[in-house]
Structure formats: C-alpha cells, structure tokens
Design an enzyme around this catalytic site. Structure first.
Site, PDB file in Angstrom:
ATOM      1  N   HIS A 160     -29.983  33.048  97.943  1.00 29.71           N
ATOM      2  CA  HIS A 160     -30.925  34.137  98.238  1.00 29.71           C
ATOM      3  C   HIS A 160     -30.663  35.382  97.392  1.00 29.71           C
ATOM      4  CE1 HIS A 160     -32.906  32.322 101.837  1.00 29.71           C
ATOM      5  NE2 HIS A 160     -31.838  31.549 101.749  1.00 29.71           N
ATOM      6  N   ASP A 369     -31.858  42.682  93.361  1.00 36.19           N
ATOM      7  CA  ASP A 369     -32.223  42.017  94.607  1.00 36.19           C
ATOM      8  C   ASP A 369     -32.723  40.623  94.269  1.00 36.19           C
ATOM      9  OD1 ASP A 369     -32.631  41.885  97.369  1.00 36.19           O
ATOM     10  OD2 ASP A 369     -33.568  43.876  97.426  1.00 36.19           O
TER      11      ASP A 369
HETATM   12  C1  GDG Z   1     -31.536  38.630 101.213  1.00 33.82           C
HETATM   13  C2  GDG Z   1     -31.558  38.962  99.723  1.00 33.82           C
HETATM   14  C3  GDG Z   1     -33.906  38.134  99.605  1.00 33.82           C
HETATM   15  C4  GDG Z   1     -35.118  45.308 107.618  1.00 33.82           C
HETATM   16  N1  GDG Z   1     -34.944  46.321 108.468  1.00 33.82           N
HETATM   17  C5  GDG Z   1     -35.372  45.887 109.644  1.00 33.82           C
HETATM   18  C6  GDG Z   1     -35.799  44.581 109.496  1.00 33.82           C
HETATM   19  N2  GDG Z   1     -35.638  44.257 108.247  1.00 33.82           N
HETATM   20  C7  GDG Z   1     -36.036  42.960 107.707  1.00 33.82           C
HETATM   21  C8  GDG Z   1     -37.166  43.140 106.723  1.00 33.82           C
HETATM   22  C9  GDG Z   1     -37.028  41.893 105.881  1.00 33.82           C
HETATM   23  C10 GDG Z   1     -35.525  41.665 105.911  1.00 33.82           C
HETATM   24  O1  GDG Z   1     -34.990  42.359 107.010  1.00 33.82           O
HETATM   25  C11 GDG Z   1     -34.845  42.204 104.672  1.00 33.82           C
HETATM   26  O2  GDG Z   1     -35.057  41.293 103.637  1.00 33.82           O
HETATM   27  P1  GDG Z   1     -34.833  41.651 102.119  1.00 33.82           P
HETATM   28  O3  GDG Z   1     -35.350  40.527 101.329  1.00 33.82           O
HETATM   29  O4  GDG Z   1     -35.554  42.920 101.830  1.00 33.82           O
HETATM   30  O5  GDG Z   1     -33.282  41.904 101.899  1.00 33.82           O
HETATM   31  P2  GDG Z   1     -31.859  41.182 102.331  1.00 33.82           P
HETATM   32  O6  GDG Z   1     -31.568  41.354 103.750  1.00 33.82           O
HETATM   33  O7  GDG Z   1     -30.852  41.730 101.398  1.00 33.82           O
HETATM   34  O8  GDG Z   1     -32.118  39.628 102.049  1.00 33.82           O
HETATM   35  C12 GDG Z   1     -32.980  39.295  99.288  1.00 33.82           C
HETATM   36  C13 GDG Z   1     -33.731  37.665 101.030  1.00 33.82           C
HETATM   37  O9  GDG Z   1     -32.370  37.442 101.367  1.00 33.82           O
HETATM   38  C14 GDG Z   1     -34.519  36.377 101.286  1.00 33.82           C
HETATM   39  O10 GDG Z   1     -34.193  35.391 100.362  1.00 33.82           O
HETATM   40  O11 GDG Z   1     -35.249  38.568  99.417  1.00 33.82           O
HETATM   41  O12 GDG Z   1     -33.013  39.549  97.899  1.00 33.82           O
HETATM   42  O13 GDG Z   1     -30.678  40.052  99.422  1.00 33.82           O
HETATM   43  O14 GDG Z   1     -37.670  40.804 106.441  1.00 33.82           O
HETATM   44  O15 GDG Z   1     -38.373  43.246 107.401  1.00 33.82           O
HETATM   45  N3  GDG Z   1     -36.276  43.833 110.490  1.00 33.82           N
HETATM   46  C15 GDG Z   1     -36.353  44.420 111.717  1.00 33.82           C
HETATM   47  N4  GDG Z   1     -35.936  45.710 111.931  1.00 33.82           N
HETATM   48  C16 GDG Z   1     -35.465  46.481 110.924  1.00 33.82           C
HETATM   49  O16 GDG Z   1     -35.154  47.664 111.121  1.00 33.82           O
HETATM   50  N5  GDG Z   1     -36.830  43.690 112.721  1.00 33.82           N
END
Ligand code: GDG
Length: 460
Positions: A160, A369
C-alpha cells in the site's frame, strides 16, 4: 471419483484488522473492509491488543459474510515488530526518508518472529482451495514462511506504500534477505507504474532475477512470480451518497454556520510525517501573506487524527504542527476569524464526506504517498453542480490518475500557494469540467474493480 472440492474462500491477512463497528482511520483498513464486505471471507491479523504472550489464542468473530480471526501480541513483540521494524525502519525507507530509518538489529528479529507466529497460526485456517491475500510492508516474508510450511495455495501480496528505487532500497541492512522473499508470492501488486519499475529493477539488478513479458519474473532460485499495477480505488457510489445525505447532519450545519460564508479549505490526514503537513501549513501562511484580500474570506480546516503515538518522530511532528498552527493564528487571526482550525481527532466517515462537500478546496499534499484515498474521497463527495477543486501532490500515487487536479510539488511553497489561489478563484465551468474528468476515473476504477482485477490476476 474424487469428492467435489469446496470452493475456496478468500483469506485477507494484514497487520491491523478493522473489527466490526471500529472506526478505521487508515487507508488499508478502509479499503479491505469494503473489499471483504462484498466478497466475504476471512480476515486474519493482529487484534490491536497487547497481552502477556503473543498469540496464546486466536479470537474468532463473525459479522455477515466476514469472519475475523485475530491474535494478540506481547508488549515486546509489538514494540520490535510494529513500532520498531515496520514503523521506524520500513515506513521511512518506503517513504523516501532514509534519514529517519532506525537501524536497530533487534527490530528485524522481532519482525521475523512475529511473521513466523502469523504463519504458524494461519496454517490451521487455510484449506487447499483458499486464496490468500497478504497486505502491506508489515508482512513481506509471510508467503516464504507459509511455503516453508508446505502451503501451496495462491498467495498474493499488495504493497500500500510507495516502493522507492533500488538505489534507495539497498540502504536497508540485510535488504536482500527480506525483499527477495517477495518471490514466494504468486502476484505482487503495487499502486503505480513507478513502484512497479522499482520492484522489477530491484529484482533484476540486486538479486539476479530475470524479467519476461507481462511483468513475469523468475527469481535467482528459479521461482516464477508476477508483478502488476493495481491502483486502489474507493467505494465511489457509497461515498457520493454519504456526502449527499450528510447535508442533514447536525455537524455539517454547525460547520456551515461557523464558516459565515467563508471559503473552506480542507485537509484530512493521519498525523504522519509523510503527509507533508508542516509544508502545507507553511504554504497556507504564505498565501495569507501574499493575498491580504483573502483574510477573513477563507478558513483552513486540518483534521489530523494522531497515529503511531509511541514512535518519537510522530510525537515530534505533532508538537511542530501545534507550534506552527499557533504561530499562524497568532499572526493573522482577528477576534472574529481563525485562519487555521487544527483538529487532532477522528470523525465518522459520513461526517468527513459532508465536510469535504462543503470545502471549496481539498488540500492533499503528501511528500510521498502510495495512493492517498482522501484525495479520491474528496472528489467523490463533491456536489456535481458546484464542485470544489482538488490541490494534489505530484508524489501521491493518486496524481497518476487524478490528472485534472491542480498538481503541485508539496515542498514548493510558492507553487502550493499559487494553486490555492487558483483553486479559490476557479470559474464554475472549469471546476465542473475538471471534476467530471476525475469522477469518471473514480467511477470506472472503484474499490470493486480494484479487488476484482487483483484477484482476477492472482487466479490467472
Ligand atoms: C495507506 C497508504 C494508500 C482519515 N481520517 C479519518 C478517517 N480517515 C480515513 C480516510 C481514508 C483513510 O483513512 C486514509 O487513507 P490514505 O490513503 O489517505 O492514507 P494511509 O492511511 O496512509 O493509507 C496510502 C492507502 O494505504 C490504501 O492503499 O492510499 O498511500 O499510506 O479512507 O477517509 N476515517 C475516519 N475518521 C477520520 O478522522 N472515519
């Protein structure tokens, strides 16, 4: 005649498991939850709990079509495996931060020990036709450890995070011992073409593997495996519906009232140094410095739920951001206007999507990312009649697909400030046109398409 064999189930393995009713603030957990909800199967991983002993029992739980099997970790295993090797060695390396890599040898031993326990507990749950899908950098050697235990099933791996070029990967002590175990998988999935190139380059130049057509590789030991690009998506329809319905939520009404007609810029990120938050705050401050006419007209809401709070670098970035937000508000705030609202807590997804919908600008500027799901969720949450503008880092995997965002180098303060200014004044017709282009991509490549294409390739 042999008895008909039971159709295989899908077994997803990841370090963290999003148990029913738990808020999943990480990208992996959000994505796998969606993927399993539709297809059904077993999700195996760490329970999130610390116990006196690692994996003394396997906890089972059923929720609709999904079965959960989780194990606890001992304090010491957790510290070496999760805080140590996964989050202080591999995570910074994979995010192009060799300066932050912790080289303690004990961590790798703990990492291998916990991977061994995962393998040991998992073999009891695997039936011959099952497909095993291992996720992320915590569990790189798992397939090799399962193969040692004579597991012949198809096993796929999805990374990821980004995968940097071989020249950087070799900074990891004993890198070959770890990374070459990836050849025990049948399929390795990555988000972007760049990550895929890095993997192939590493295998060919550092391990002597050969590369054939269609990303087929043959390891120096003669094992054949494949790699592929599978950019992860979101549940586009569901996010859009949530956002539309959010209008009736009290939280959204409260936000709107508090804005008093000001344009909202929003950022939502786990509090992590890879997300470029100090640089983002800096760019916003630069915007306010350059454009006094925007004072009182904009408000920047940064939601940053704390993560990995036991790792020192994460505590440090939290302090740095508190200082920076305080400094910017101290410089520019007025009795009736706060330029930055910096919130260290998480919100339910339905509320987040409502916040996105009410924001004129989505500001997503990680330094690196793998993909970045927040960028995609922001776009999917917009009102088609009056969509906001996405300002997106070129170094997020999402930039490869969301090319109609305003793409920026997150370290270039002036460029980010320019993009913010452009976004805030973009005419409706251009906003609609850019949004439609991005939404088409998100509708075509949603989370279901991602799961199907990965599992289809694994079954192939
Ligand atoms: C890893 C990789 C890759 C965030 N704050 C809250 C919340 N979130 C949710 C978001 C989103 C998820 O968490 C974050 O996903 P990201 O992709 O932006 O980042 P990582 O956590 O670093 O994820 C990344 C991912 O895996 C998938 O392969 O895209 O590059 O680093 O869904 O909405 N959710 C809730 N409350 C929050 O305050 N419920």
């Amino acid at each position: 005649m042999a008895p008909p064999s039971r159709a295989g189930q899908l077994i997803v393995v990841s370090n963290r498991v999003a148990l029913p009713k738990q808020t999943a603030t990480g990208g992996l957990a959000s994505a796998m939850r969606e993927a399993l909800r539709e297809r059904g199967g077993l999700w195996f991983g760490w329970s999130g709990k610390i116990a006196r002993q690692t994996a003394s029992t396997v906890h089972h739980r059923q929720d609709g079509p999904v079965r959960y099997a989780t194990i606890d970790l001992s304090r010491s295993d957790h510290d070496h495996f999760y805080d140590g090797y996964a989050n202080r060695t591999l995570w910074p390396l994979l995010h192009y931060r060799p300066d932050l890599v912790d080289y303690s040898r004990g961590h790798l031993d703990g990492y291998l020990r916990v991977n061994n326990v995962f393998a040991e507990r998992l073999i009891d749950l695997i039936e011959p036709n099952d497909t095993i899908w291992v996720n992320d950098y915590h569990l790189i050697p798992l397939a090799a450890l399962l193969r040692q235990r004579r597991i012949k099933n198809r096993i796929g791996f999805f990374l990821h995070t980004p995968l940097p070029a071989a020249g950087l990967l070799i900074a990891l002590p004993r890198h070959r011992e770890l990374l070459e175990t990836l050849s025990s998988y049948d399929l390795i999935g990555l988000h972007t073409a760049r990550d895929l190139r890095s993997l192939e380059e590493y295998f060919v130049h550092e391990t002597g593997a050969s590369l054939g057509r269609g990303h087929r590789l043959r390891s120096s030991q003669g094992r054949r495996f494949r790699a592929g690009m599978f950019p992860i998506g979101i549940d586009t329809k569901h996010v859009a519906q949530d956002a539309e319905q959010s209008e009736s939520l009290e939280e959204i009404a409260d936000l709107r009232t508090s804005l008093e007609g000001r344009a909202l810029i929003i950022g939502v990120d786990r509090l992590d140094y890879s997300k470029g938050l100090p640089q983002r705050f800096h760019a916003y401050a630069r915007l306010l410095e350059r454009a006094p006419e925007l004072h009182r007209q904009v408000s920047f809401l940064q939601i940053a739920p704390p993560s990995r709070t036991t790792v020192p670098e994460y505590r440090q970035i939290r302090r740095e951001l508190e200082r920076s937000a305080g400094h910017i508000n101290g410089l520019y705030a007025a009795p009736d206007w706060v330029p930055i609202r910096y919130v260290n807590k998480s919100f339910p997804h339905s509320v987040l999507s409502g916040y996105y919908r009410n924001a004129k600008v989505g500001l997503v500027t990680p330094m690196r990312d793998g993909m970045n799901l927040v960028a995609k969720e922001y776009v999917a949450s917009q009102d088609p009649e009056n969509p906001g503008v996405l300002v997106l880092s070129r170094f997020a995997g999402a930039a490869q697909e969301l090319t109609q965002a305003l793409l920026v180098n997150p370290a270039d303060t002036e460029e980010v400030a320019d993009a913010l200014q452009q976004a805030l004044s973009m005419p409706l017709a251009e906003r609609r046109q850019r949004w439609r282009g991005m939404m088409d991509v998100l509708e075509r490549h949603d989370i279901t398409a991602w799961r199907q294409s990965f599992l289809g390739a694994l079954a192939d």
